[in-house]
Design a protein around this motif. Structure first.
Motif, PDB file in Angstrom:
ATOM      1  N   ILE A 133     -26.889   3.390  15.106  1.00 60.59           N
ATOM      2  CA  ILE A 133     -27.751   3.483  14.038  1.00 60.59           C
ATOM      3  C   ILE A 133     -29.257   3.298  14.398  1.00 60.59           C
ATOM      4  N   GLU A 134     -29.518   2.583  15.605  1.00 56.59           N
ATOM      5  CA  GLU A 134     -30.836   2.374  16.056  1.00 56.59           C
ATOM      6  C   GLU A 134     -31.240   3.576  16.823  1.00 56.59           C
ATOM      7  N   GLU A 135     -30.462   4.308  17.640  1.00 57.67           N
ATOM      8  CA  GLU A 135     -30.933   5.473  18.344  1.00 57.67           C
ATOM      9  C   GLU A 135     -31.047   6.534  17.511  1.00 57.67           C
ATOM     10  N   LEU A 136     -30.262   6.705  16.260  1.00 59.14           N
ATOM     11  CA  LEU A 136     -30.507   7.912  15.235  1.00 59.14           C
ATOM     12  C   LEU A 136     -31.489   7.769  14.613  1.00 59.14           C
ATOM     13  N   ALA A 137     -32.029   6.595  14.179  1.00 59.41           N
ATOM     14  CA  ALA A 137     -33.460   6.312  13.601  1.00 59.41           C
ATOM     15  C   ALA A 137     -34.601   6.702  14.288  1.00 59.41           C
ATOM     16  N   LYS A 138     -34.235   6.206  15.754  1.00 60.16           N
ATOM     17  CA  LYS A 138     -35.471   6.823  16.528  1.00 60.16           C
ATOM     18  C   LYS A 138     -35.482   8.050  16.895  1.00 60.16           C
ATOM     19  N   LEU A 139     -34.528   8.918  16.736  1.00 59.17           N
ATOM     20  CA  LEU A 139     -34.481  10.570  16.663  1.00 59.17           C
ATOM     21  C   LEU A 139     -34.840  11.191  15.665  1.00 59.17           C
ATOM     22  N   ARG A 140     -35.251  10.511  14.687  1.00 56.53           N
ATOM     23  CA  ARG A 140     -35.503  10.988  13.402  1.00 56.53           C
ATOM     24  C   ARG A 140     -36.718  12.086  13.213  1.00 56.53           C
ATOM     25  N   PRO A 141     -37.751  11.521  14.132  1.00 58.94           N
ATOM     26  CA  PRO A 141     -39.089  12.378  14.165  1.00 58.94           C
ATOM     27  C   PRO A 141     -38.638  13.870  14.769  1.00 58.94           C
ATOM     28  N   ALA A 142     -37.623  13.627  15.808  1.00 63.34           N
ATOM     29  CA  ALA A 142     -37.495  14.765  16.587  1.00 63.34           C
ATOM     30  C   ALA A 142     -36.562  15.887  15.719  1.00 63.34           C
ATOM     31  N   LEU A 143     -35.712  15.120  15.090  1.00 64.22           N
ATOM     32  CA  LEU A 143     -34.695  16.032  14.150  1.00 64.22           C
ATOM     33  C   LEU A 143     -35.549  16.549  13.103  1.00 64.22           C
ATOM     34  N   LEU A 144     -36.488  16.116  12.555  1.00 56.65           N
ATOM     35  CA  LEU A 144     -37.406  16.588  11.479  1.00 56.65           C
ATOM     36  C   LEU A 144     -38.185  17.865  12.047  1.00 56.65           C
ATOM     37  N   GLU A 145     -38.853  17.712  13.271  1.00 56.92           N
ATOM     38  CA  GLU A 145     -39.558  18.526  13.850  1.00 56.92           C
ATOM     39  C   GLU A 145     -38.440  19.840  14.261  1.00 56.92           C
ATOM     40  N   ILE A 146     -37.300  19.496  14.814  1.00 60.07           N
ATOM     41  CA  ILE A 146     -36.494  20.535  15.156  1.00 60.07           C
ATOM     42  C   ILE A 146     -35.838  21.380  13.929  1.00 60.07           C
ATOM     43  N   THR A 147     -35.601  20.779  12.880  1.00 60.98           N
ATOM     44  CA  THR A 147     -35.403  21.140  11.545  1.00 60.98           C
ATOM     45  C   THR A 147     -36.586  22.290  11.146  1.00 60.98           C
ATOM     46  N   LEU A 148     -37.860  21.715  11.203  1.00 62.67           N
ATOM     47  CA  LEU A 148     -38.866  22.700  10.594  1.00 62.67           C
ATOM     48  C   LEU A 148     -38.974  24.021  11.676  1.00 62.67           C
ATOM     49  N   ARG A 149     -38.783  23.626  13.014  1.00 65.21           N
ATOM     50  CA  ARG A 149     -38.913  24.874  14.186  1.00 65.21           C
ATOM     51  C   ARG A 149     -37.650  25.668  13.734  1.00 65.21           C
ATOM     52  N   LEU A 150     -36.478  25.433  13.585  1.00 67.22           N
ATOM     53  CA  LEU A 150     -35.358  26.256  12.928  1.00 67.22           C
ATOM     54  C   LEU A 150     -35.600  26.923  11.815  1.00 67.22           C
ATOM     55  N   MET A 151     -36.157  26.348  10.874  1.00 63.93           N
ATOM     56  CA  MET A 151     -36.605  27.012   9.663  1.00 63.93           C
ATOM     57  C   MET A 151     -37.702  28.177   9.743  1.00 63.93           C
ATOM     58  N   VAL A 152     -38.687  28.053  10.508  1.00 63.79           N
ATOM     59  CA  VAL A 152     -39.639  28.846  10.947  1.00 63.79           C
ATOM     60  C   VAL A 152     -39.060  30.028  11.748  1.00 63.79           C
ATOM     61  N   GLY A 153     -38.229  29.694  12.589  1.00 64.43           N
ATOM     62  CA  GLY A 153     -37.432  30.717  13.361  1.00 64.43           C
ATOM     63  C   GLY A 153     -36.695  31.621  12.371  1.00 64.43           C
ATOM     64  N   LEU A 154     -35.823  30.898  11.525  1.00 66.64           N
ATOM     65  CA  LEU A 154     -35.307  31.919  10.523  1.00 66.64           C
ATOM     66  C   LEU A 154     -36.080  32.511   9.705  1.00 66.64           C
ATOM     67  N   ALA A 155     -37.306  32.155   9.147  1.00 71.04           N
ATOM     68  CA  ALA A 155     -38.381  32.756   8.219  1.00 71.04           C
ATOM     69  C   ALA A 155     -38.993  33.762   9.137  1.00 71.04           C
ATOM     70  N   LYS A 156     -39.184  33.858  10.362  1.00 75.77           N
ATOM     71  CA  LYS A 156     -39.663  35.030  11.238  1.00 75.77           C
ATOM     72  C   LYS A 156     -38.728  35.819  11.622  1.00 75.77           C
ATOM     73  N   SER A 157     -37.395  35.721  11.297  1.00 74.43           N
ATOM     74  CA  SER A 157     -36.476  36.781  11.799  1.00 74.43           C
ATOM     75  C   SER A 157     -36.240  37.738  10.817  1.00 74.43           C
ATOM     76  N   ALA A 158     -35.495  38.950  11.109  1.00 74.41           N
ATOM     77  CA  ALA A 158     -35.229  39.836  10.327  1.00 74.41           C
ATOM     78  C   ALA A 158     -33.987  39.405   9.608  1.00 74.41           C
ATOM     79  N   GLU A 159     -33.297  38.359   9.566  1.00 73.60           N
ATOM     80  CA  GLU A 159     -32.187  38.336   8.841  1.00 73.60           C
ATOM     81  C   GLU A 159     -32.311  38.167   7.488  1.00 73.60           C
ATOM     82  N   GLU A 160     -31.447  38.536   6.765  1.00 75.72           N
ATOM     83  CA  GLU A 160     -31.305  38.636   5.262  1.00 75.72           C
ATOM     84  C   GLU A 160     -31.009  37.331   4.593  1.00 75.72           C
TER      85      GLU A 160
END
Length: 549
Positions: A189-216
């Motif tokens: 629980i403690e470690e996953l709570a610490k990882l939350r900022p990184a998880l949110l940043e990676i989520t945003l980066r993945l979504m930007v990657g998808l948005a910039k891709s040519a994928e339908e």
């Protein structure tokens, strides 16, 4: 949060959605899950973290099940402090990682079972806690991965791509897990709570990657993100994109979780074995008496068969006792066999103006909005029986309809038309239809028969951006093989009828009799189809068994 003597907590995180149909589905799932847990354990602490508008009746029922309800405010307020929060708020699954702080406030918490609403218990949850008390994180292997018994599907999830992403972030490869069931130690629980900022940043980066891709994609967060990127919005302009390793855009949060976990080496992890947890169709594939797992996570798209299994204890649409599922011929209702639709029209007919232009326009608008709450359907190989209990291979997105579709579905004029066409009594299977989205290149539906109590189906094309003479996305029907088990259906050119309906056209078909499939769609086609199921013949005289959602 008050102290728990055993230190064990079962936790749900619920974001109340604005759409009534989706909200009712989530509440039904939640109450079913908590109710099944309490059948086997009356003492473990259960906490439901609730975000969004309150629902007093649901709270009262949860409290009657001895579940604590904690309000966390709004999803927007939770995400606002984080970079890209106004973008991430459009992706409504990240809230579960914010409940960890509230859990940590209880210093007596030693283990946490963090689960989605679409779960059900078959045994005492304390057994799960006890068996995995020696690890920090236990979860099910994700579907389509190397570790699943149905085999690796790199088209669904490319683990080599995932490993390269982990390396690019300076982390290690973490074997993909499903986030619907997470069993955590206090350290977890403690470690996953610490990882939350990184998880949110990676989520945003993945979504930007998808948005910039040519994928339908018609996935609403990506469509809106593409608009922001095109306009040079400062909140996303400098975000470094990450490639996405899956064809399923609904698991962005899970991919981010795996990559975030790869940034720490301090957690011990373990797969939940099938004897402890069932995933997807494994939940309802066997009779309850033959199932021995503790918790099952069936996915929201499988709510109807899962709820049927919960009520009856039997796999949905199982063959009647004493009849072989491999019989030479499938049973046919005599009333349907004598219907003019089958005798004179081979079981199907295509109509141009079944619904007025205004109704079609509003149904299309609703369908586009409903895509946001849709669910991925992905299956690489057929399993189940040989008839209407078969689960075909498929890849598409499905969602519940809206108010305009509801009104059309239950209208007396549509019922009268269908009864005149079929020459027998017809009743809607439920109060709500559905919408199928074939919006990515290659989306399809394999050969199948519609489920029991969907003898008759009305399929109306709401959107298709391809030429009428392009066969992509067309229906392929095999009316000359009614009654044949699906494995023995011949799919050669002389045996099939190809129908490429275009927007505004409706196919009326005995889908429970006529074997049929949907050809893969082409890039950019974005085909959207309204589906309305009806009971006909003998089942029209029986009470419906499909949940009335």
């Amino acid at each position: 949060m008050s102290s728990n003597v055993a230190g064990r907590v079962v936790c749900y995180s619920v974001l109340s959605p604005p759409r009534r149909s989706r909200r009712e589905q989530i509440i039904s799932q939640l109450l079913t899950s908590v109710g099944s847990l309490r059948e086997h354990n009356r003492t473990v602490r259960v906490v439901v973290f609730w975000l969004g508008s309150r629902h007093q009746e649901t709270e009262d029922r949860l409290r009657s099940l001895e579940a604590q309800v904690v309000h966390l405010g709004s999803y927007e307020d939770l995400l606002h402090p984080f970079p890209g929060g106004d973008v991430l708020v459009r992706y409504p699954v990240l809230h579960k990682y914010f409940v960890l702080d509230a859990v940590l406030e209880d210093l007596g918490t030693s283990q946490l079972l963090l689960i989605d609403c679409d779960t059900v218990f078959l045994d005492d949850v304390d057994k799960l806690f006890e068996r995995h008390a020696d690890v920090d994180l236990a979860a099910c292997a994700e579907v389509g991965t190397v570790r699943r018994e149905r085999g690796y599907d790199p088209a669904y999830l490319d683990e080599e791509h995932l490993a390269r992403l982990a390396q690019s972030l300076g982390g290690r490869f973490v074997e993909p897990i499903n986030s619907g069931i997470l069993l955590l130690s206090r350290k977890g629980i403690e470690e996953l709570a610490k990882l939350r900022p990184a998880l949110l940043e990676i989520t945003l980066r993945l979504m930007v990657g998808l948005a910039k891709s040519a994928e339908e994609s018609d996935f609403a967060p990506l469509v809106q993100l593409r608009e922001r990127l095109a306009s040079g919005a400062p909140e996303v302009k400098g975000v470094a994109p990450l490639g996405f390793p899956s064809s399923n855009h609904w698991i962005v949060e899970e991919v981010a979780l795996w990559l975030a976990l790869g940034l720490t080496e301090s957690l011990t992890m373990r797969d939940l074995p099938p004897s402890d947890a069932a995933l997807g169709g494994e939940v309802y594939r066997r009779p309850r008496s033959a199932s021995s797992w503790i918790i099952g996570h069936y996915f929201s798209v499988d709510t109807a068969p899962a709820m049927s299994w919960c009520r009856t204890g039997q796999p949905p649409h199982a063959s009647p006792k004493g009849r072989s599922r491999a019989a030479d011929e499938l049973p046919i209702d005599p009333a349907l066999a004598a219907s003019p639709l089958l005798v004179e029209h081979e079981g199907f007919a295509l109509y141009e103006d079944l619904f007025g232009l205004d109704v079609l326009s509003e149904m299309t608008r609703e369908a586009r909005e409903a895509y946001w709450g849709g669910q991925e359907q992905s299956l690489t190989a057929r399993f189940g029986g040989v008839g209407r209990d078969s689960h075909p291979p498929r890849r598409l997105v499905s969602a519940g309809g809206g108010d305009v579709q509801d009104a059309a579905y239950c209208s007396p004029s549509l019922k009268a038309f269908l009864e005149s066409l079929c020459g027998l009594e017809v009743e809607p299977t439920g109060r709500r239809g559905s919408v199928n989205y074939y919006t990515r290149s290659g989306d399809f539906m394999g050969l199948h028969l519609d489920v029991v109590q969907c003898e008759l189906v009305v399929l109306t094309v709401l959107q298709d951006l391809s030429p009428a003479d392009d066969p992509s996305g067309s229906w392929e029907l095999f009316p000359g093989q009614v009654g044949r088990p699906l494995p023995s259906v011949s799919t050669g050119r002389r045996d099939r009828r190809s129908i490429k309906a275009m927007p505004g056209q409706s196919l009326v078909m005995f889908g429970g009799l006529v074997p049929h499939r949907v050809r893969p769609v082409a890039a950019g086609q974005r085909r959207i189809v309204s589906a309305l199921c009806f009971r006909a013949g003998q089942t029209a005289l029986e009470p419906p068994t499909v949940p009335q959602d």
